[in-house]
Write a protein that holds these residues in place. Sequence first.
Motif, PDB file in Angstrom:
ATOM      1  N   GLY A 169       1.119  -0.791  -0.242  1.00 38.16           N
ATOM      2  CA  GLY A 169       0.321  -0.041  -0.269  1.00 38.16           C
ATOM      3  C   GLY A 169       0.783   1.580  -0.569  1.00 38.16           C
ATOM      4  O   GLY A 169       2.143   1.253  -0.611  1.00 38.16           O
ATOM      5  N   ALA A 170       0.329   2.417   0.654  1.00 41.08           N
ATOM      6  CA  ALA A 170       0.475   3.688   0.001  1.00 41.08           C
ATOM      7  C   ALA A 170       0.441   4.787   1.625  1.00 41.08           C
ATOM      8  O   ALA A 170      -0.545   4.452   2.041  1.00 41.08           O
ATOM      9  CB  ALA A 170       0.731   4.308  -1.060  1.00 41.08           C
ATOM     10  N   VAL A 171       0.946   5.396   2.011  1.00 37.76           N
ATOM     11  CA  VAL A 171       0.727   6.237   2.548  1.00 37.76           C
ATOM     12  C   VAL A 171       0.636   7.700   2.054  1.00 37.76           C
ATOM     13  O   VAL A 171       1.778   8.032   1.901  1.00 37.76           O
ATOM     14  CB  VAL A 171       1.476   6.533   3.726  1.00 37.76           C
ATOM     15  N   ALA A 172      -0.215   8.175   2.179  1.00 42.15           N
ATOM     16  CA  ALA A 172      -0.341  10.395   1.757  1.00 42.15           C
ATOM     17  C   ALA A 172      -0.035  10.693   2.965  1.00 42.15           C
ATOM     18  O   ALA A 172      -1.724  10.610   3.695  1.00 42.15           O
ATOM     19  CB  ALA A 172      -1.619  10.465   1.639  1.00 42.15           C
ATOM     20  N   ARG A 173       0.752  11.284   3.288  1.00 46.23           N
ATOM     21  CA  ARG A 173       1.260  12.822   4.240  1.00 46.23           C
ATOM     22  C   ARG A 173       0.858  14.013   3.865  1.00 46.23           C
ATOM     23  O   ARG A 173       1.278  14.136   3.372  1.00 46.23           O
ATOM     24  CB  ARG A 173       1.932  12.139   4.943  1.00 46.23           C
TER      25      ARG A 173
END
Length: 410
Positions: free
Chosen positions: A392-396
Amino acid sequence: MTAEQVWVDMVTDLGDLAAPPTQQLQAVVDLTARICQVPLAQINFFTRTEQRQVAAHGMDPAACALEDSMCHVVRHQQETVVVPDARLDPRFADNPFVTGRLGLIRFYASHPLTTASGLVVGRLCVFDQRPRTLEEIEGSEVGSLGVVADRVMDVLELALRNRELVHALEHGEAMRAELLTSHDRLAAFAGQVSHDLKTPLSSVSLSLELIREQLAGGAGSKEELEWLAGKAGDAAGRMSALVDDVLAFAQVGGSELHQDVDLAEVLDEVLEDVRVRLDGAEVVVGPLPVVCGDRTQLRSLLQNLLTNSLAYRSPDRPLHVEIDGGLVDHRWLLEVRDNGRGIALEDVERVFVPLQRGAHDVPGSGIGLATCRRIVEAHGGRIALHPRAGNGAVARVELPTGRSAADRPA
């Protein structure tokens, strides 16, 4: 800006220009000592707390407290002050530079240093450790102190104007470089939009041409014509969506960003709008702060981040999205984490470029994340996308606390 602040800024600017003493200022103070026939001369500036000697003859430049300064005692005198013997003048008799605690000054003379706008920033002074008679004073050029003081200010203000001109030229050059960069980006952006519009436009043209040929030849069933018309309509819809995305991207940052926005309420609205697209995805919402900004743009930010996770779900597992935020190091931190396809390290910056997509088999215009970055930067923040450990991915997103929002609970 208050008159005092104008004065402080002027003293600071002139003092910076004069420290260390320039050749011109040193030459002026040396000449002053010679024509006034004294062993000691100074160019003094006043700050809020001290007197700064920016050039001196007969000593090294130094500083002293305002309450000890002889020049500060007569700072409001607009004319030349001449004191033959400071011990006999009630203004100076108890001064530490006269009593022996800091010096043994006897003869003292000074003239104000006044800017073109009338601000007194200091004094040009000469002095000696022996008193002077009136005859000695009249035989010297002490009366010329005013002329020399004016020349000191001419030198400093000319240097100040020269520095402002240099800064203006540097700013102009920076603006020119920025404009050239913006022009190049705009040209690339326009070219990409043109390219992306050509594909659906070609589909529309081809479908319409086939419809025209079949109508002209009397061939083609109703179902075939409807299918071709549908193809044209779908392509036109894609063109319309792309144009809408481009316009929305161009309009970001044009509003006043000063209202308190409850991100929890905004996210509830976004979830209601995208509910039909969740398709079994689980969205877990944690605490979210109240931030200062534009509600419409922040809604677009949350919607784009969530729909990006929906678009890049993995075919190997049900989509799980977590959204939360809070105060970290005096800034609001918002995170959107998913277990989707993830993102390669080499793509974490590219996907924020307009019309660049993470994968070509995923439908979309490639403007969503670029719009997110413009929204965040318009709010004084920053955004980044990272691969998530495992998958997955993390948008911060980081946003400033703003006005009253800084005191609101998350």
